[in-house]
Design a protein around this motif. Structure first.
Motif, short mmCIF file in Angstrom:
data_model
loop_
_atom_site.label_atom_id
_atom_site.label_comp_id
_atom_site.label_asym_id
_atom_site.label_seq_id
_atom_site.Cartn_x
_atom_site.Cartn_y
_atom_site.Cartn_z
N LEU A 67 -5.19 67.05 35.47
CA LEU A 67 -6.61 67.42 35.53
C LEU A 67 -6.89 68.68 34.74
CD1 LEU A 67 -7.36 66.62 39.27
CD2 LEU A 67 -8.38 65.48 37.28
N ARG A 68 -5.98 69.61 34.76
CA ARG A 68 -6.16 70.85 33.99
C ARG A 68 -6.22 70.54 32.50
NH1 ARG A 68 -3.53 74.70 31.18
NH2 ARG A 68 -1.51 73.69 31.23
N LEU A 69 -5.34 69.65 32.06
CA LEU A 69 -5.26 69.32 30.64
C LEU A 69 -6.24 68.22 30.22
CD1 LEU A 69 -1.38 69.29 30.19
CD2 LEU A 69 -2.99 71.09 29.51
N ILE A 70 -6.74 67.47 31.19
CA ILE A 70 -7.54 66.27 30.92
C ILE A 70 -6.71 65.36 29.99
CG2 ILE A 70 -9.78 65.31 30.24
CD1 ILE A 70 -10.02 67.28 32.51
N ASP A 71 -5.55 64.98 30.48
CA ASP A 71 -4.60 64.17 29.72
C ASP A 71 -4.56 62.77 30.32
OD1 ASP A 71 -2.27 62.88 28.81
OD2 ASP A 71 -1.17 64.76 28.63
N ARG A 72 -5.09 61.78 29.59
CA ARG A 72 -5.21 60.42 30.11
C ARG A 72 -3.85 59.83 30.48
NH1 ARG A 72 -9.15 56.62 30.19
NH2 ARG A 72 -10.50 57.64 28.68
N ALA A 73 -2.85 59.98 29.63
CA ALA A 73 -1.53 59.41 29.90
C ALA A 73 -0.92 60.03 31.15
CB ALA A 73 -0.61 59.61 28.70
N ALA A 74 -1.04 61.33 31.29
CA ALA A 74 -0.50 62.01 32.47
C ALA A 74 -1.25 61.58 33.73
CB ALA A 74 -0.57 63.52 32.30
N MET A 75 -2.56 61.39 33.61
CA MET A 75 -3.36 60.95 34.75
C MET A 75 -2.92 59.55 35.20
SD MET A 75 -7.20 62.16 33.83
CE MET A 75 -7.68 63.87 33.85
N GLN A 76 -2.74 58.66 34.23
CA GLN A 76 -2.31 57.30 34.57
C GLN A 76 -0.93 57.31 35.21
OE1 GLN A 76 -4.34 54.45 34.30
NE2 GLN A 76 -2.73 53.83 35.70
N GLU A 77 -0.07 58.17 34.70
CA GLU A 77 1.28 58.28 35.26
C GLU A 77 1.23 58.74 36.72
OE1 GLU A 77 5.02 61.18 34.48
OE2 GLU A 77 4.19 60.20 32.69
N VAL A 78 0.36 59.68 37.03
CA VAL A 78 0.22 60.17 38.40
C VAL A 78 -0.27 59.05 39.32
CG1 VAL A 78 -1.11 61.72 39.89
CG2 VAL A 78 -0.11 62.58 37.80
N VAL A 79 -1.26 58.31 38.87
CA VAL A 79 -1.79 57.20 39.67
C VAL A 79 -0.69 56.17 39.92
CG1 VAL A 79 -3.40 55.25 39.63
CG2 VAL A 79 -4.19 57.53 38.99
N ASP A 80 0.06 55.85 38.87
CA ASP A 80 1.14 54.87 39.00
C ASP A 80 2.25 55.37 39.92
OD1 ASP A 80 -0.28 53.29 37.21
OD2 ASP A 80 0.99 53.79 35.49
N ARG A 81 2.50 56.66 39.87
CA ARG A 81 3.54 57.26 40.71
C ARG A 81 3.15 57.26 42.19
NH1 ARG A 81 6.02 63.20 39.45
NH2 ARG A 81 7.72 63.14 40.94
N ALA A 82 1.86 57.45 42.47
CA ALA A 82 1.39 57.51 43.86
C ALA A 82 1.21 56.12 44.47
CB ALA A 82 0.06 58.27 43.93
N ALA A 83 0.96 55.12 43.63
CA ALA A 83 0.65 53.77 44.12
C ALA A 83 1.71 53.17 45.05
CB ALA A 83 0.38 52.85 42.94
N PRO A 84 3.00 53.25 44.73
CA PRO A 84 3.99 52.64 45.64
C PRO A 84 3.99 53.24 47.05
CG PRO A 84 5.01 53.23 43.54
CD PRO A 84 3.64 53.79 43.54
N TYR A 85 3.54 54.49 47.15
CA TYR A 85 3.50 55.15 48.46
C TYR A 85 2.18 54.91 49.17
CZ TYR A 85 7.40 57.73 46.42
OH TYR A 85 8.59 58.08 45.81
N GLY A 86 1.21 54.35 48.47
CA GLY A 86 -0.13 54.20 49.04
C GLY A 86 -0.77 55.56 49.26
N TYR A 87 -0.33 56.52 48.47
CA TYR A 87 -0.79 57.90 48.67
C TYR A 87 -2.11 58.14 47.95
CZ TYR A 87 -0.95 62.97 48.56
OH TYR A 87 -1.36 64.28 48.69
N THR A 88 -3.04 58.76 48.65
CA THR A 88 -4.31 59.17 48.05
C THR A 88 -4.61 60.60 48.45
OG1 THR A 88 -5.60 58.35 49.91
CG2 THR A 88 -5.26 56.83 48.08
N SER A 89 -5.41 61.25 47.63
CA SER A 89 -5.83 62.62 47.92
C SER A 89 -7.08 62.90 47.10
CB SER A 89 -4.72 63.62 47.55
OG SER A 89 -4.58 63.69 46.14
N ALA A 90 -7.66 64.05 47.31
CA ALA A 90 -8.85 64.43 46.55
C ALA A 90 -8.52 64.51 45.07
CB ALA A 90 -9.39 65.77 47.06
N ALA A 91 -7.37 65.05 44.74
CA ALA A 91 -6.98 65.17 43.34
C ALA A 91 -6.80 63.79 42.71
CB ALA A 91 -5.69 65.98 43.21
N LEU A 92 -6.17 62.87 43.43
CA LEU A 92 -5.99 61.51 42.91
C LEU A 92 -7.32 60.78 42.78
CD1 LEU A 92 -2.70 60.42 44.65
CD2 LEU A 92 -3.07 60.74 42.22
N TYR A 93 -8.23 61.04 43.67
CA TYR A 93 -9.56 60.45 43.57
C TYR A 93 -10.25 60.96 42.30
CZ TYR A 93 -14.36 59.18 44.67
OH TYR A 93 -15.62 58.66 44.61
#
Length: 152
Positions: A38-64
């Motif tokens: 979010l600090r960098l506004i980096d699309r690839a890094a953002m997608q990686e974070v979403v993909d990393r959180a998905a298997p855990y079913g993890y959500t947060s304000a930052a992920l939203y």
């Protein structure tokens, strides 16, 4: 020692340490990565974070927030990246984002810049008629073609 607080046993302390390490390697790492993306506004890094959180079913304000930004159209996202690059005073990224915006613009409106649509442009025949020497048909055919040699 605070009055009324019992010190943890070695097993409890080990369990706490283990849980903190697990947290740091999962949720903590996801949150840190989301914050950096979010600090960098980096699309690839953002997608990686979403993909990393998905298997855990993890959500947060930052992920939203990451998901909202990923859902933006390309032009708005690149404009946001440009704004961040300016804030960060990153000249290479500023140039990169400006070029990306110009490409988006040309993809949307590029046909309006076609040479043949320029109203003041002479027709090939009119242009060739103004030449004194050479084959007029050949000159007319090559009017809007790249020439390696001077045409005048």
């Amino acid at each position: 020692e605070i009055q009324g607080v019992v010190a943890p046993t070695s097993e409890q302390a080990a369990a706490e340490t283990s849980l903190r390490q697990l947290y740091d390697s999962t949720v903590g790492a996801i949150e840190n990565s989301a914050a950096e993306a979010l600090r960098l506004i980096d699309r690839a890094a953002m997608q990686e974070v979403v993909d990393r959180a998905a298997p855990y079913g993890y959500t947060s304000a930052a992920l939203y927030e990451v998901s909202e930004k990923l859902a933006m159209d390309e032009k708005a996202f690149v404009q946001m990246q440009l704004t961040r690059a300016v804030e960060m005073k990153d000249p290479a990224r500023i140039v990169s984002r400006e070029i990306a915006l110009k490409k988006i613009f040309l993809e949307q409106y590029g046909e309006g810049f076609e040479l043949g649509k320029f109203s003041a442009l002479l027709t090939p025949e009119e242009w060739a008629a103004g030449k004194w020497f050479s084959n007029k048909a050949e000159i007319a055919a090559g009017m809007c073609q790249y020439a390696n040699e001077p045409i005048h």
